[in-house]
Design a protein around this motif. Structure first.
Motif, PDB file in Angstrom:
ATOM      1  N   TYR A   1       0.808  -1.229   0.000  1.00 49.02           N
ATOM      2  CA  TYR A   1       0.000   0.000   0.000  1.00 49.02           C
ATOM      3  C   TYR A   1       0.838   1.275   0.000  1.00 49.02           C
ATOM      4  O   TYR A   1       0.346   2.325  -0.418  1.00 49.02           O
ATOM      5  CB  TYR A   1      -0.932   0.020   1.222  1.00 49.02           C
TER       6      TYR A   1
ATOM      7  N   ASN B   1     -16.855   1.386  -5.843  1.00 54.15           N
ATOM      8  CA  ASN B   1     -16.582   0.629  -4.614  1.00 54.15           C
ATOM      9  C   ASN B   1     -17.640  -0.410  -4.272  1.00 54.15           C
ATOM     10  O   ASN B   1     -17.529  -1.095  -3.264  1.00 54.15           O
ATOM     11  CB  ASN B   1     -16.411   1.591  -3.435  1.00 54.15           C
TER      12      ASN B   1
ATOM     13  N   ALA C   1     -10.132   3.780   0.166  1.00 55.39           N
ATOM     14  CA  ALA C   1     -10.415   2.939  -0.998  1.00 55.39           C
ATOM     15  C   ALA C   1      -9.608   3.482  -2.164  1.00 55.39           C
ATOM     16  O   ALA C   1      -9.955   4.510  -2.748  1.00 55.39           O
ATOM     17  CB  ALA C   1     -11.903   2.951  -1.324  1.00 55.39           C
TER      18      ALA C   1
ATOM     19  N   HIS D   1     -17.188  -4.143  -3.016  1.00 54.99           N
ATOM     20  CA  HIS D   1     -16.939  -4.542  -1.623  1.00 54.99           C
ATOM     21  C   HIS D   1     -18.180  -5.138  -0.968  1.00 54.99           C
ATOM     22  O   HIS D   1     -18.064  -5.857   0.028  1.00 54.99           O
ATOM     23  CB  HIS D   1     -16.415  -3.350  -0.819  1.00 54.99           C
TER      24      HIS D   1
ATOM     25  N   THR E   1     -11.022  -3.807   2.200  1.00 52.07           N
ATOM     26  CA  THR E   1     -10.500  -3.432   0.885  1.00 52.07           C
ATOM     27  C   THR E   1     -10.260  -4.717   0.089  1.00 52.07           C
ATOM     28  O   THR E   1     -10.350  -5.813   0.639  1.00 52.07           O
ATOM     29  CB  THR E   1      -9.169  -2.679   1.008  1.00 52.07           C
TER      30      THR E   1
ATOM     31  N   THR F   1     -18.821   4.512   0.359  1.00 53.52           N
ATOM     32  CA  THR F   1     -17.859   3.407   0.373  1.00 53.52           C
ATOM     33  C   THR F   1     -18.136   2.495   1.565  1.00 53.52           C
ATOM     34  O   THR F   1     -18.072   1.276   1.465  1.00 53.52           O
ATOM     35  CB  THR F   1     -16.417   3.952   0.445  1.00 53.52           C
TER      36      THR F   1
ATOM     37  N   TRP G   1      -1.771   3.025   4.254  1.00 54.05           N
ATOM     38  CA  TRP G   1      -2.514   3.850   3.307  1.00 54.05           C
ATOM     39  C   TRP G   1      -2.552   5.316   3.756  1.00 54.05           C
ATOM     40  O   TRP G   1      -2.239   6.224   2.990  1.00 54.05           O
ATOM     41  CB  TRP G   1      -3.932   3.295   3.116  1.00 54.05           C
TER      42      TRP G   1
END
Lengths: 228, 102
Positions: A15, A73, A45, A76, A103, B15, A133
């Motif tokens: 990452y 996304n 994300a 997911h 993720t 998300t 991240w």
């Protein structure tokens, strides 16, 4: 505990480069350090954050960017659906927290662990990913791209080789798994080539089509705990 | 570019919700056998689609470099298994190809 750290470490390594790239790009989009931090800390994300920066630069409005993010996304949803069958009973009080860190790479690593997934195992893997991240994004923003460009580019392959390394032992054990992986990848390549689905949706279609085919063709009762 | 905080928060919400809902819906019930097989196929199907064809854009100027790294992972992974060496090795191979040393 030790196993969780070991499982999370490759994600941590994988990452850092894209996170730093995000920080560098955010800065060139005249985003503040705090906003860059908030992006990675709140959204968490990868692909959708890069897409959002691009859309911001093209001048797209708030609603359009948020809708695109939802589409990108949404895969997911399927990953969480799978993980919900694997989670330890004691972890169920913490669903709201555990769901935040689903993720692609966290899901992939967790999927192929043996047995039920405990709360602490999931959280350690997710924290490895999250710290890399968020930390990488902030570092990229402040330091810029200080690694040699070719090395940064090469590190881009790490996330893909991580996924491959995770699935290989299963592919070796089971022809069905190999078939699922390959047909799904081929279908995705075809769908992307055809180019009529928005970003992120080719993967969703592949997962749905290939897993439905799997559910249809794979008849023996899989009393195994793990995935196929 | 002054309204970026609401964009970030909106993105965070859309998300998070798809990541959360399946846990709330599925985690306290036993699912039908067919649905169970379907769910168990998801990881392999997802990984296939996440790798192919995306890996070719990992090194966009020279897709063969990323492919070379993946070939290392493939052979080492099938031969010895593990995660760390296949991953770090693929980065090294990709780097050497980009440098023109392989």
């Amino acid at each position: 505990m030790k196993n969780a750290v070991k499982a999370g470490f490759p994600i941590f390594i994988g990452y850092i480069p894209p996170a730093m790239a995000f920080g560098v790009l955010a800065k060139t989009c005249s985003i503040t350090l705090f906003e860059c931090f908030l992006f990675s800390a709140a959204v968490f994300a990868g692909a959708s954050q890069f897409i959002a920066l691009n859309l911001l630069m093209t001048g797209m409005g708030t609603a359009g960017i948020i809708l695109t993010t939802l589409l990108v996304n949404f895969r997911h949803f399927l990953m969480s659906a799978y993980l919900s069958t694997r989670i330890d009973k004691l972890a169920k009080k913490y669903l709201a927290l555990l769901a935040f860190g689903v993720t692609d790479e966290v899901f992939s690593v967790l999927s192929f662990q043996k047995g039920q997934l405990s709360k602490s195992f999931i959280l350690i893997v997710q924290f490895s990913a999250y710290s890399a991240w968020v930390g990488g994004s902030v570092a990229g923003f402040i330091l810029g791209g200080f690694l040699p460009e070719l090395l940064t580019k090469s590190m881009g392959v790490a996330l893909y080789s991580l996924l491959l390394a995770i699935i290989l032992p299963e592919v070796k054990k089971s022809f069905k798994t190999a078939l699922l992986v390959i047909t799904s990848g081929v279908l995705n390549a075809v769908l992307i080539k055809l180019g009529f689905l928005p970003d992120g949706w080719t993967i969703i279609v592949c997962i749905l089509v290939i897993s439905c085919a799997g559910a249809f063709f794979i008849t023996e009762n899989p009393h195994q705990e793990k995935s196929l | 570019m002054n309204n970026i905080i609401p964009i970030i928060l909106g993105m965070a919400a859309v998300t998070y919700l798809p990541r959360l809902l399946p846990f709330l819906i599925l985690s306290n019930r036993t699912v039908h056998k067919r649905l169970d097989v379907f769910l168990k196929c998801i990881p392999a199907a997802a990984i296939g689609a996440l790798i192919i064809p995306g890996v070719l854009s990992a090194t966009p100027d020279m897709p063969m470099a990323a492919l070379g790294g993946m070939i290392f992972t493939l052979f080492f992974g099938l031969w010895r298994g593990g995660i760390i060496i296949p991953v770090l090795g693929s980065v090294a191979v990709t780097y050497l190809i980009l440098l023109g040393m392989i």
